[in-house]
Enzyme design. Sequence first.
Site, PDB file in Angstrom:
ATOM      1  N   HIS A 138       6.348  -4.678  11.592  1.00 46.63           N
ATOM      2  CA  HIS A 138       6.025  -4.073  10.294  1.00 46.63           C
ATOM      3  C   HIS A 138       6.562  -2.634  10.320  1.00 46.63           C
ATOM      4  O   HIS A 138       6.624  -2.023  11.390  1.00 46.63           O
ATOM      5  CB  HIS A 138       4.496  -4.083  10.170  1.00 46.63           C
ATOM      6  CG  HIS A 138       3.959  -3.643   8.846  1.00 46.63           C
ATOM      7  ND1 HIS A 138       3.873  -2.320   8.470  1.00 46.63           N
ATOM      8  CD2 HIS A 138       3.440  -4.357   7.818  1.00 46.63           C
ATOM      9  CE1 HIS A 138       3.326  -2.239   7.269  1.00 46.63           C
ATOM     10  NE2 HIS A 138       3.057  -3.459   6.835  1.00 46.63           N
ATOM     11  N   ASP A 152       0.170  -3.851  18.098  1.00 42.46           N
ATOM     12  CA  ASP A 152      -0.208  -3.780  16.691  1.00 42.46           C
ATOM     13  C   ASP A 152      -0.981  -5.066  16.387  1.00 42.46           C
ATOM     14  O   ASP A 152      -0.397  -6.136  16.216  1.00 42.46           O
ATOM     15  CB  ASP A 152       1.063  -3.658  15.835  1.00 42.46           C
ATOM     16  CG  ASP A 152       0.766  -3.792  14.343  1.00 42.46           C
ATOM     17  OD1 ASP A 152      -0.398  -4.045  13.979  1.00 42.46           O
ATOM     18  OD2 ASP A 152       1.708  -3.656  13.547  1.00 42.46           O
ATOM     19  N   GLN A 169      -2.600  -8.110  12.319  1.00 39.36           N
ATOM     20  CA  GLN A 169      -2.682  -9.503  11.863  1.00 39.36           C
ATOM     21  C   GLN A 169      -3.375 -10.413  12.879  1.00 39.36           C
ATOM     22  O   GLN A 169      -3.516 -11.611  12.621  1.00 39.36           O
ATOM     23  CB  GLN A 169      -1.280 -10.048  11.562  1.00 39.36           C
ATOM     24  CG  GLN A 169      -0.601  -9.345  10.406  1.00 39.36           C
ATOM     25  CD  GLN A 169      -1.389  -9.440   9.108  1.00 39.36           C
ATOM     26  OE1 GLN A 169      -2.251 -10.310   8.936  1.00 39.36           O
ATOM     27  NE2 GLN A 169      -1.109  -8.545   8.195  1.00 39.36           N
ATOM     28  N   LYS A 219      -8.360  -5.879   6.592  1.00 37.31           N
ATOM     29  CA  LYS A 219      -7.836  -7.236   6.795  1.00 37.31           C
ATOM     30  C   LYS A 219      -8.863  -8.116   7.495  1.00 37.31           C
ATOM     31  O   LYS A 219      -8.625  -9.289   7.754  1.00 37.31           O
ATOM     32  CB  LYS A 219      -6.551  -7.185   7.625  1.00 37.31           C
ATOM     33  CG  LYS A 219      -5.397  -6.454   6.928  1.00 37.31           C
ATOM     34  CD  LYS A 219      -4.166  -6.445   7.788  1.00 37.31           C
ATOM     35  CE  LYS A 219      -3.103  -5.476   7.343  1.00 37.31           C
ATOM     36  NZ  LYS A 219      -2.405  -5.834   6.106  1.00 37.31           N
ATOM     37  N   CYS A 247       7.121  -5.247   4.030  1.00 39.64           N
ATOM     38  CA  CYS A 247       7.226  -4.089   4.942  1.00 39.64           C
ATOM     39  C   CYS A 247       7.861  -4.492   6.260  1.00 39.64           C
ATOM     40  O   CYS A 247       7.443  -4.013   7.333  1.00 39.64           O
ATOM     41  CB  CYS A 247       5.875  -3.436   5.178  1.00 39.64           C
ATOM     42  SG  CYS A 247       5.124  -2.782   3.706  1.00 39.64           S
TER      43      CYS A 247
HETATM   44  N1  PMP Z   1       1.130  -3.949  11.089  1.00 41.62           N
HETATM   45  C1  PMP Z   1       1.094  -5.176  10.571  1.00 41.62           C
HETATM   46  C2  PMP Z   1       1.558  -6.335  11.401  1.00 41.62           C
HETATM   47  C3  PMP Z   1       0.602  -5.371   9.277  1.00 41.62           C
HETATM   48  O1  PMP Z   1       0.571  -6.604   8.760  1.00 41.62           O
HETATM   49  C4  PMP Z   1       0.142  -4.260   8.535  1.00 41.62           C
HETATM   50  C5  PMP Z   1      -0.408  -4.430   7.136  1.00 41.62           C
HETATM   51  N2  PMP Z   1       0.366  -5.220   6.286  1.00 41.62           N
HETATM   52  C6  PMP Z   1       0.195  -2.995   9.122  1.00 41.62           C
HETATM   53  C7  PMP Z   1       0.697  -2.884  10.396  1.00 41.62           C
HETATM   54  C8  PMP Z   1      -0.266  -1.775   8.412  1.00 41.62           C
HETATM   55  O2  PMP Z   1      -1.633  -1.824   8.194  1.00 41.62           O
HETATM   56  P1  PMP Z   1      -2.357  -0.750   7.262  1.00 41.62           P
HETATM   57  O3  PMP Z   1      -1.586  -0.733   5.978  1.00 41.62           O
HETATM   58  O4  PMP Z   1      -3.736  -1.265   7.120  1.00 41.62           O
HETATM   59  O5  PMP Z   1      -2.290   0.576   7.968  1.00 41.62           O
END
Ligand code: PMP
Length: 407
Positions: free
Chosen positions: A124, A201, A204, A227, A365
């Site tokens: 991401h 990270d 997910q 999430k 993203c």
């Molecule tokens: N890493 C991953 C794998 C994600 O899916 C996301 C959220 N889509 C993020 C980071 C970023 O998370 P946040 O917007 O809650 O900071």
Amino acid sequence: MLTPQEIEEIRREFPILAREVSGKGMVYLDNTATSQTPLSVVDEIHRIYTTSKANVHRGVHTLSQEMTDLQEQSREKIRKYINADSREEVIFTRGTTEAINLVASSFGSRFKRGDEIILTVMEHHANIVPWQLLRDRTGIVLRVVNINDLGELDLNEYASLFNERTVMASFCHVSNVLGTINPVKEMIATAHSHGVPVLIDGAQASPHLRIDVKDLDCDFYVFSAHKMYGPTGIGVLYGKKRWLEEMPPYQGGGEMIAKVTFEHTTYAELPFKFEAGTPDFVGIAAFSKAIDFIENIGIENIADHEHLLMEYTQERMMKIPEMRIFGTAPHKSAVISFLVGRSHPYDLGLLLDKQGVEVRTGHHCAMPLMDRLDIPGTVRASYAVYNTFEEADTFLKALTRAAAILE
Ligand code: PMP
């Protein structure tokens, strides 16, 4: 396995699931972006705002003490949930993004020009851009692991990227596009065999998998409450104490200091050294109710239910002409990214919305992953514990219609 009756009971905790979209019963399949929030969490936020709100850590008065206790009880619940050694290793942030920025900026301050950081092509942007900002400041080099056609990381390439200049590896536990569950425990062991620390990270993974930071032996693990059926604007950085103690503060301000004069400032102990300013203490306290929600159902039961839904859906989607699913690893979570023929994901998304089905479209993203797949974006449907097989059928029917219209 969760029974349909149990799922119905769970659904009653989420009034939003009863709303309509485009005059039809809504089917919410954008859980990867954010999951919905049960009443137990919403009620706790309401309870605190109406009975207990006071700033934490400053006052001797009753409300401030109560609020501080609630915040620290939540920290302890999260510590236990991820099996961290101590509460000092659990730092509250605004989310996964801020947690990665914190590590890149603070831990990253030790890296020098030419040092190498290993990322993967499925990251991401939150796990790419903070390292690029660090690269622009320091001259570090980013090395990127590729994927195979199933959407699995090339572990041979990963192992081959380590050399004497490697200082860090940072990758996702679960891909937000492909759903691939990476073998992070083995990948961490590989990195450690080269003396390289690892950030995972877990944005997910934390809503679907049991996270045991001690078993994984990760150096850092980050995730977001929103999430995980929790409130928005709250995230967690887990870090091994030995690293956190060595790391300089990320932001300066109130709460993170021991003593301030204009000449010199000393910092607060962990975890407060990294929690400058007034945190979202209401959200933090309410996050503990989201953990209770997950624990009461059982994370394994949640994952099993979502997995069955995903398999059921994927199997039937493959019957739609010209269907392409991106991410077909045997070990994947309940995320389905797809395209139909040459239809634009946005058009498919709009046609699904017109039928009450909420899915995400675009690059998610993860633009470097889109480049790797040679596509502009996908449509993504993702499941949470409250989704049902009837909803899967509604989605499949809506998708079949949308695909026929766009043919
Ligand atoms: N890493 C991953 C794998 C994600 O899916 C996301 C959220 N889509 C993020 C980071 C970023 O998370 P946040 O917007 O809650 O900071």
